[in-house]
Design a protein around this motif. Structure first.
Motif, short mmCIF file in Angstrom:
data_model
loop_
_atom_site.label_atom_id
_atom_site.label_comp_id
_atom_site.label_asym_id
_atom_site.label_seq_id
_atom_site.Cartn_x
_atom_site.Cartn_y
_atom_site.Cartn_z
N ILE A 142 0.73 -1.13 0.06
CA ILE A 142 -0.02 -0.02 -0.15
C ILE A 142 0.93 1.34 0.06
O ILE A 142 0.70 2.08 -0.57
N PHE A 143 1.90 1.21 0.86
CA PHE A 143 2.88 2.31 0.83
C PHE A 143 3.40 2.57 -0.51
O PHE A 143 3.62 3.75 -0.74
N PHE A 201 2.21 1.79 -3.34
CA PHE A 201 1.47 2.22 -4.50
C PHE A 201 1.13 3.82 -4.24
O PHE A 201 1.15 4.50 -5.31
N LEU A 202 0.94 4.17 -2.88
CA LEU A 202 0.72 5.70 -2.71
C LEU A 202 1.87 6.34 -2.91
O LEU A 202 1.54 7.66 -3.56
N LEU A 203 3.19 5.81 -2.59
CA LEU A 203 4.46 6.68 -3.25
C LEU A 203 4.37 7.00 -4.82
O LEU A 203 4.57 7.81 -5.19
N SER A 242 2.04 6.84 -6.90
CA SER A 242 0.75 7.89 -7.08
C SER A 242 1.20 9.24 -7.03
O SER A 242 0.93 9.99 -7.79
N VAL A 243 2.06 9.59 -5.98
CA VAL A 243 2.42 10.92 -5.55
C VAL A 243 3.65 11.15 -6.54
O VAL A 243 3.49 12.57 -7.09
#
Length: 459
Positions: free
Chosen positions: A449-450, A452-454, A456-457
Motif C-alpha cells: 500500500i505504501f 502504491f501511494l508513493l 501515485s504521488v
C-alpha cells in the motif's frame, strides 16, 4: 358387432352371386373366374410390434397378394373401422391409406395404442396384427407391492426390494437410483438388499427409474419390527434448586412403545402438581417436567419403553452438578500454532475447578500422543456469573505451541459443590498458517500500500 359381421358376410355373398349369375352369360370366362374364385389370399405385410414416441406418425400396411373377390376389414381392439373402402367407425387420429389397403395413425397418443387387425374374408379367415405402443417414462412394478406401500421387516432379518420395469416401457435405456430418507444409497440396480436390517434402516426407501422420456418413482415405507431403543435428551440434567427441569424420552420401536417414568429405583411418576407428563404420539416421545426442583429431587430416574417385542430402560440423574460442557469453538484454528477453546456449561453454584485434557491424535506412527492435563482458572464471564443466579457458564482457554496441520482431541471436566461433570471428546485441527505468517503477510500488505501511494504521488 353382429351387423358388422352381417355386412362382411353380405360382401362375401355378393361376390359368390356375381360369379353364379355371370357364368351362363360369359361361358368364355369360366376358366378365369374359376381361377379367381379359387385363389387363396396371402398377406405380404407381416404385422408385428410397433413402439414409437408420442405424436409420431405410423403407417400400418395391409398388402395382400391374390385378394381376388375377397373382402378385407380393419379393427382396433374391438372396434370395426373399415370394411374395404367403406368407413364403419371413424377413429379420431386414424385415416384410411387411400393408396393401399393400410391405415395411418396421424399423431400417436395413449388413446391410439392397442391392437390393430387387418382381416380377410377367406375361409378360414386370415389376419395380421399390429401391437402399437408408445414410449413412456419407465413404468415401475414394485415388489413387494402393497396398497399403503408399507414393507414390514423384523430387526436382524434381510430386506429385499425390487424395482422392476414394465415391458411396455423397458425398450429405452433406463437408469436407477435408490434413496433412503432422501440420501442416495444405490445406483443402477433394480434390486435393493440389506442383509441385516436395523432400526436405522426404517423410513422411506425410494426407487427412481429414468429414461430419455422422463422418470417415475416408487416409495417403499420400510417399518422395522424391534423392541424399543431409547434416546434421552440428557443423561445428566442440571436442576438448580427452585427451577423447573424438562427431560424428553424418545422410543424408537415397532410396534410403537408405551413410555413410563420412574424415580428412586422403581417408584412410578404420575401427573401431579409436582410432575407433568406429555406424550407425543407423532414423534413417539414422552416429556417429563419437574416443577420447583428441591434437594429431594436430586436423584436418579429412568424412563421405561415397552412393546410386544420387549422393553428398554434409560437412566438419567437430576442433580445440582454442572450440565455436560459443550464446546462452541470452531473445529479449525485460524493460526497453525495456537487455538482458543471455548465451552459452555450450566451450573447454579459457581464452578469451583475446571480440568482440561488435550492430545495430538496422530503423534507418531498413527498413535496418539500423551494427554496433557491443564487446570483452568475461571474466566471473566464465569467470575461475573458467580455473582448472579444466571446458570450459564462460558469458559475459554488458549492452547499454544501446537504442531501445524495436525488434529487434536480434547475434553473438559467442570466441578461445583454438587460434583463433577465431564464433556464428550471434541476434535479440532490446526492449519499450516501460523501467527508469524499472519504478521509477515500483514507487513507485506502494508508495504505494498505504501509503495502504491508513493508511486501515485510521484506520478
Amino acid at each position: 358387432m353382429y351387423h358388422i359381421y352381417c355386412l362382411f358376410g353380405l360382401i362375401i355373398l355378393a361376390n359368390i352371386c356375381f360369379i353364379v349369375v355371370v357364368t351362363p352369360v360369359a361361358a368364355a370366362e369360366d376358366e378365369n373366374m374359376e381361377k379367381i374364385s379359387t385363389l387363396v389370399p396371402v398377406f405380404i405385410s407381416k404385422g408385428g410390434n410397433i413402439v414409437e414416441r408420442e405424436n409420431a406418425e405410423i403407417r400400418l400396411p395391409c398388402e395382400i397378394k391374390d385378394l381376388g373377390e375377397h373382402a378385407f376389414m380393419w379393427k382396433f381392439n374391438t372396434k370395426f373401422l373399415y370394411v374395404g373402402n367403406l368407413t364403419i367407425q371413424q377413429l379420431n387420429g386414424v385415416e384410411k391409406d387411400t393408396s393401399s389397403n393400410g391405415i395411418i395413425i396421424k399423431r400417436l397418443n395413449n388413446d391410439l395404442t392397442g391392437i390393430y387387425r387387418c382381416e380377410i374374408s377367406s375361409n378360414p379367415p386370415r389376419m395380421i396384427q399390429y401391437n402399437v405402443s408408445m414410449h413412456t417414462a419407465p413404468v415401475i412394478i414394485p415388489n413387494p407391492a402393497n396398497k399403503d406401500n408399507k414393507v414390514v421387516v423384523s430387526q436382524d432379518q434381510p430386506l429385499v426390494l425390487h424395482c422392476n420395469i414394465a415391458t411396455s416401457s423397458s425398450l429405452l435405456p433406463t437408469t436407477f437410483q435408490w434413496k433412503h430418507n432422501s440420501k442416495v444409497i444405490e445406483l443402477n440396480r433394480t434390486e435393493f438388499v440389506i442383509q441385516t436390517t436395523q432400526l436405522s434402516d426404517a423410513g422411506d426407501v425410494i426407487c427412481e427409474a429414468r429414461n430419455e422420456i422422463g422418470s417415475r418413482s416408487h416409495t417403499f415405507k420400510v417399518i422395522v419390527q424391534a423392541k424399543p431403543v431409547i434416546t434421552l435428551s440428557e443423561q445428566i440434567v442440571h436442576g438448580p434448586v427452585g427451577t423447573d427441569v424438562e427431560i424428553k424420552c424418545m422410543a424408537e420401536a415397532y410396534p410403537f412403545a408405551n413410555i413410563e417414568w420412574y424415580y428412586n429405583s422403581n417408584q412410578p411418576i404420575h401427573v401431579s402438581s409436582k410432575h407433568k407428563i406429555v406424550n407425543n404420539m407423532n414423534e413417539h416421545s414422552s416429556t417429563l417436567t419437574i416443577f420447583n426442583v428441591g434437594p429431594k429431587d436430586h436423584q436418579d430416574y429412568f424412563c421405561l419403553a415397552v412393546n410386544s417385542l420387549g422393553e428398554e430402560k434409560a437412566y438419567f440423574a437430576v442433580t445440582g452438578r454442572p450440565s455436560k460442557p459443550k464446546f462452541t469453538s470452531p473445529k479449525v484454528s485460524h493460526n497453525g500454532d495456537t487455538y482458543q477453546l471455548e465451552w459452555v456449561t450450566f451450573s447454579q453454584p459457581p464452578i469451583k475447578n475446571t480440568t482440561l485434557r488435550v492430545r495430538e491424535i496422530d503423534h507418531v506412527n498413527g498413535q496418539p500422543g500423551e494427554w496433557q492435563i491443564i487446570n483452568v482458572e475461571p474466566t471473566v464471564s464465569d467470575a461475573t456469573a458467580m455473582k448472579t443466579r444466571e446458570p450459564r457458564r462460558r469458559q475459554t482457554y488458549m492452547l499454544e505451541n501446537l504442531a501445524q496441520d495436525k488434529s487434536y482431541e480434547v475434553d473438559v471436566a467442570v466441578a461445583n459443590d454438587f460434583g463433577t461433570t465431564k464433556s464428550d471428546v471434541f476434535v479440532f485441527s490446526t492449519s499450516d498458517f501460523t501467527s508469524a505468517d499472519a504478521k509477515s503477510l500483514g507487513m507485506n500488505f502494508i508495504m505494498m500500500i505504501f509503495m502504491f501511494l508513493l508511486i501515485s504521488v510521484i506520478a
